[in-house]
Design a protein around this motif. Structure first.
Motif, PDB file in Angstrom:
ATOM      1  N   SER A  68      53.660  43.245  36.907  1.00  0.00           N
ATOM      2  CA  SER A  68      52.741  43.904  36.645  1.00  0.00           C
ATOM      3  C   SER A  68      51.471  43.170  37.182  1.00  0.00           C
ATOM      4  CB  SER A  68      52.823  44.555  35.401  1.00  0.00           C
ATOM      5  OG  SER A  68      52.458  43.501  34.527  1.00  0.00           O
ATOM      6  N   VAL A  69      50.575  43.975  37.862  1.00  0.00           N
ATOM      7  CA  VAL A  69      49.087  43.204  38.258  1.00  0.00           C
ATOM      8  C   VAL A  69      48.033  44.552  38.169  1.00  0.00           C
ATOM      9  CG1 VAL A  69      50.024  41.607  39.774  1.00  0.00           C
ATOM     10  CG2 VAL A  69      49.490  43.856  40.736  1.00  0.00           C
ATOM     11  N   PHE A  70      47.051  44.032  38.063  1.00  0.00           N
ATOM     12  CA  PHE A  70      45.722  44.936  37.959  1.00  0.00           C
ATOM     13  C   PHE A  70      45.573  45.920  39.394  1.00  0.00           C
ATOM     14  CE2 PHE A  70      44.262  42.358  34.508  1.00  0.00           C
ATOM     15  CZ  PHE A  70      44.049  43.012  33.631  1.00  0.00           C
ATOM     16  N   LYS A  71      45.446  47.037  39.277  1.00  0.00           N
ATOM     17  CA  LYS A  71      45.161  47.822  40.474  1.00  0.00           C
ATOM     18  C   LYS A  71      43.678  47.588  40.900  1.00  0.00           C
ATOM     19  CE  LYS A  71      46.535  52.137  39.960  1.00  0.00           C
ATOM     20  NZ  LYS A  71      46.546  53.435  39.590  1.00  0.00           N
ATOM     21  N   ASN A  72      42.672  47.206  40.049  1.00  0.00           N
ATOM     22  CA  ASN A  72      41.468  46.926  40.289  1.00  0.00           C
ATOM     23  C   ASN A  72      41.157  45.879  39.443  1.00  0.00           C
ATOM     24  OD1 ASN A  72      38.738  47.061  41.246  1.00  0.00           O
ATOM     25  ND2 ASN A  72      38.218  48.844  39.903  1.00  0.00           N
ATOM     26  N   PRO A  73      41.404  44.573  40.178  1.00  0.00           N
ATOM     27  CA  PRO A  73      41.173  43.396  39.378  1.00  0.00           C
ATOM     28  C   PRO A  73      39.748  43.219  38.658  1.00  0.00           C
ATOM     29  CG  PRO A  73      41.876  42.728  41.441  1.00  0.00           C
ATOM     30  CD  PRO A  73      42.011  44.264  41.303  1.00  0.00           C
ATOM     31  N   PRO A  74      39.297  42.989  37.608  1.00  0.00           N
ATOM     32  CA  PRO A  74      38.233  42.865  37.239  1.00  0.00           C
ATOM     33  C   PRO A  74      37.292  41.655  37.482  1.00  0.00           C
ATOM     34  CG  PRO A  74      39.770  43.332  35.209  1.00  0.00           C
ATOM     35  CD  PRO A  74      40.315  43.155  36.512  1.00  0.00           C
ATOM     36  N   ASP A  75      38.058  40.745  38.130  1.00  0.00           N
ATOM     37  CA  ASP A  75      37.234  39.555  38.411  1.00  0.00           C
ATOM     38  C   ASP A  75      37.114  39.572  40.214  1.00  0.00           C
ATOM     39  OD1 ASP A  75      39.826  39.218  39.874  1.00  0.00           O
ATOM     40  OD2 ASP A  75      40.245  37.129  39.115  1.00  0.00           O
ATOM     41  N   GLY A  76      37.413  40.878  40.490  1.00  0.00           N
ATOM     42  CA  GLY A  76      37.027  41.144  41.999  1.00  0.00           C
ATOM     43  C   GLY A  76      38.079  40.367  43.149  1.00  0.00           C
ATOM     44  N   GLY A  77      39.104  40.013  42.687  1.00  0.00           N
ATOM     45  CA  GLY A  77      40.324  39.629  43.367  1.00  0.00           C
ATOM     46  C   GLY A  77      40.078  38.076  43.491  1.00  0.00           C
ATOM     47  N   ARG A  78      39.467  37.364  42.609  1.00  0.00           N
ATOM     48  CA  ARG A  78      39.507  35.861  42.675  1.00  0.00           C
ATOM     49  C   ARG A  78      40.760  35.260  42.111  1.00  0.00           C
ATOM     50  NH1 ARG A  78      34.252  34.579  40.308  1.00  0.00           N
ATOM     51  NH2 ARG A  78      34.585  36.697  38.988  1.00  0.00           N
ATOM     52  N   GLY A  79      41.560  35.839  41.645  1.00  0.00           N
ATOM     53  CA  GLY A  79      42.738  35.347  41.185  1.00  0.00           C
ATOM     54  C   GLY A  79      42.559  34.665  39.975  1.00  0.00           C
ATOM     55  N   TYR A  80      41.621  35.089  38.846  1.00  0.00           N
ATOM     56  CA  TYR A  80      41.402  34.210  37.690  1.00  0.00           C
ATOM     57  C   TYR A  80      42.294  35.044  36.458  1.00  0.00           C
ATOM     58  CZ  TYR A  80      37.854  31.690  39.724  1.00  0.00           C
ATOM     59  OH  TYR A  80      37.339  30.667  40.446  1.00  0.00           O
ATOM     60  N   HIS A  81      43.066  35.979  36.779  1.00  0.00           N
ATOM     61  CA  HIS A  81      43.837  36.897  35.853  1.00  0.00           C
ATOM     62  C   HIS A  81      45.155  36.162  35.887  1.00  0.00           C
ATOM     63  CE1 HIS A  81      40.874  40.022  34.863  1.00  0.00           C
ATOM     64  NE2 HIS A  81      40.802  39.930  36.260  1.00  0.00           N
ATOM     65  N   ARG A  82      45.888  36.229  34.547  1.00  0.00           N
ATOM     66  CA  ARG A  82      47.270  35.684  34.284  1.00  0.00           C
ATOM     67  C   ARG A  82      48.351  36.069  35.091  1.00  0.00           C
ATOM     68  NH1 ARG A  82      44.516  35.331  29.234  1.00  0.00           N
ATOM     69  NH2 ARG A  82      44.269  33.209  28.597  1.00  0.00           N
ATOM     70  N   ASP A  83      48.356  37.077  35.798  1.00  0.00           N
ATOM     71  CA  ASP A  83      49.608  37.615  36.831  1.00  0.00           C
ATOM     72  C   ASP A  83      49.633  36.777  38.072  1.00  0.00           C
ATOM     73  OD1 ASP A  83      48.017  39.044  39.295  1.00  0.00           O
ATOM     74  OD2 ASP A  83      46.878  39.942  37.400  1.00  0.00           O
ATOM     75  N   MET A  84      48.130  36.148  38.239  1.00  0.00           N
ATOM     76  CA  MET A  84      48.069  35.211  39.312  1.00  0.00           C
ATOM     77  C   MET A  84      49.100  33.930  39.251  1.00  0.00           C
ATOM     78  SD  MET A  84      46.586  34.306  42.299  1.00  0.00           S
ATOM     79  CE  MET A  84      46.322  32.773  43.279  1.00  0.00           C
ATOM     80  N   ARG A  85      49.135  33.393  37.898  1.00  0.00           N
ATOM     81  CA  ARG A  85      49.987  32.369  37.805  1.00  0.00           C
ATOM     82  C   ARG A  85      51.456  32.550  37.901  1.00  0.00           C
ATOM     83  NH1 ARG A  85      47.840  31.445  31.392  1.00  0.00           N
ATOM     84  NH2 ARG A  85      45.562  30.733  32.203  1.00  0.00           N
ATOM     85  N   VAL A  86      51.952  34.088  37.606  1.00  0.00           N
ATOM     86  CA  VAL A  86      53.453  34.484  38.051  1.00  0.00           C
ATOM     87  C   VAL A  86      53.491  34.575  39.357  1.00  0.00           C
ATOM     88  CG1 VAL A  86      54.757  36.139  37.426  1.00  0.00           C
ATOM     89  CG2 VAL A  86      53.483  35.729  35.807  1.00  0.00           C
ATOM     90  N   ARG A  87      52.561  35.277  40.107  1.00  0.00           N
ATOM     91  CA  ARG A  87      52.703  35.257  41.445  1.00  0.00           C
ATOM     92  C   ARG A  87      52.812  34.133  42.233  1.00  0.00           C
ATOM     93  NH1 ARG A  87      48.516  37.638  43.545  1.00  0.00           N
ATOM     94  NH2 ARG A  87      47.131  37.818  41.669  1.00  0.00           N
TER      95      ARG A  87
END
Length: 194
Positions: A6-25
């Motif tokens: 699961s990932v954000f449809k509209n990432p609040p960080d503007g797509g800079r990869g700072y959310h925890r789903d980035m770690r998993v991907r």
């Protein structure tokens, strides 16, 4: 069937990869494991169906058949133990990589979150001393480095890393990895399509 993240449809960080789903991907990209995405909004995360996957209604979740996991560290741990490429082949090396995973999430990340600058600076100096002139924390790149860099990236754009240039270089080395770049590109694509 491929795992679903699961990932954000509209990432609040503007797509800079700072959310925890980035770690998993990033972990899945490192081990070359194909996966599918479940794009969710904040309102989707509050729905009962999603709360069955993640009781706290946060990101990310990981589904692989009848296995459902939440918490990015637990998911990266699972990926590292399921697919080759993120843990050393020897038992002691594997244990040390897991140790660094815990250190990233339990020692460094709380210092960043707490806002206690003095404590954080001490931890960063300790980490820089441990890293020394080495490319990675313990031999080759591992899940420990992946999580440590994911946590340290939160300091990008601040003055905090100024006293530890070796950590800044460490982050840059990890961000240059092709798997990281693929996961980051995906983050920016989410932001563009939102």
């Amino acid at each position: 069937m491929y795992p679903i993240v699961s990932v954000f449809k509209n990432p609040p960080d503007g797509g800079r990869g700072y959310h925890r789903d980035m770690r998993v991907r990033w972990a899945l990209e490192e081990v070359h494991q194909p996966y599918r995405l479940r794009l969710l909004s904040f309102s989707d995360m509050r729905r009962p169906q999603y709360r069955q996957l993640h009781p706290f209604g946060q990101m990310p979740t990981y589904e692989d058949g009848d296995l459902v996991l939440f918490e990015s560290g637990a998911i990266v741990h699972h990926v590292a133990h399921t697919y080759p490429g993120l843990l050393p082949p020897d038992g002691h090396g594997r244990s040390r990589a897991v140790m660094w995973m815990f250190a990233a999430l339990n020692t460094i990340e709380p210092c960043i979150s707490s806002g206690s600058a003095g404590h954080l600076l001490q931890r960063l100096h300790d980490l820089a001393n441990i890293l020394g002139d080495n490319e990675w924390l313990d031999g080759g790149f591992s899940a420990g480095d992946l999580l440590m860099v994911s946590v340290l990236r939160l300091l990008r754009g601040s003055d905090v890393l100024g006293d530890t240039p070796s950590l800044d270089a460490y982050i840059a080395r990890a961000e240059a990895r092709p798997a990281f770049q693929r996961a980051l590109k995906m983050s920016s694509e989410f932001a563009r399509t939102a």
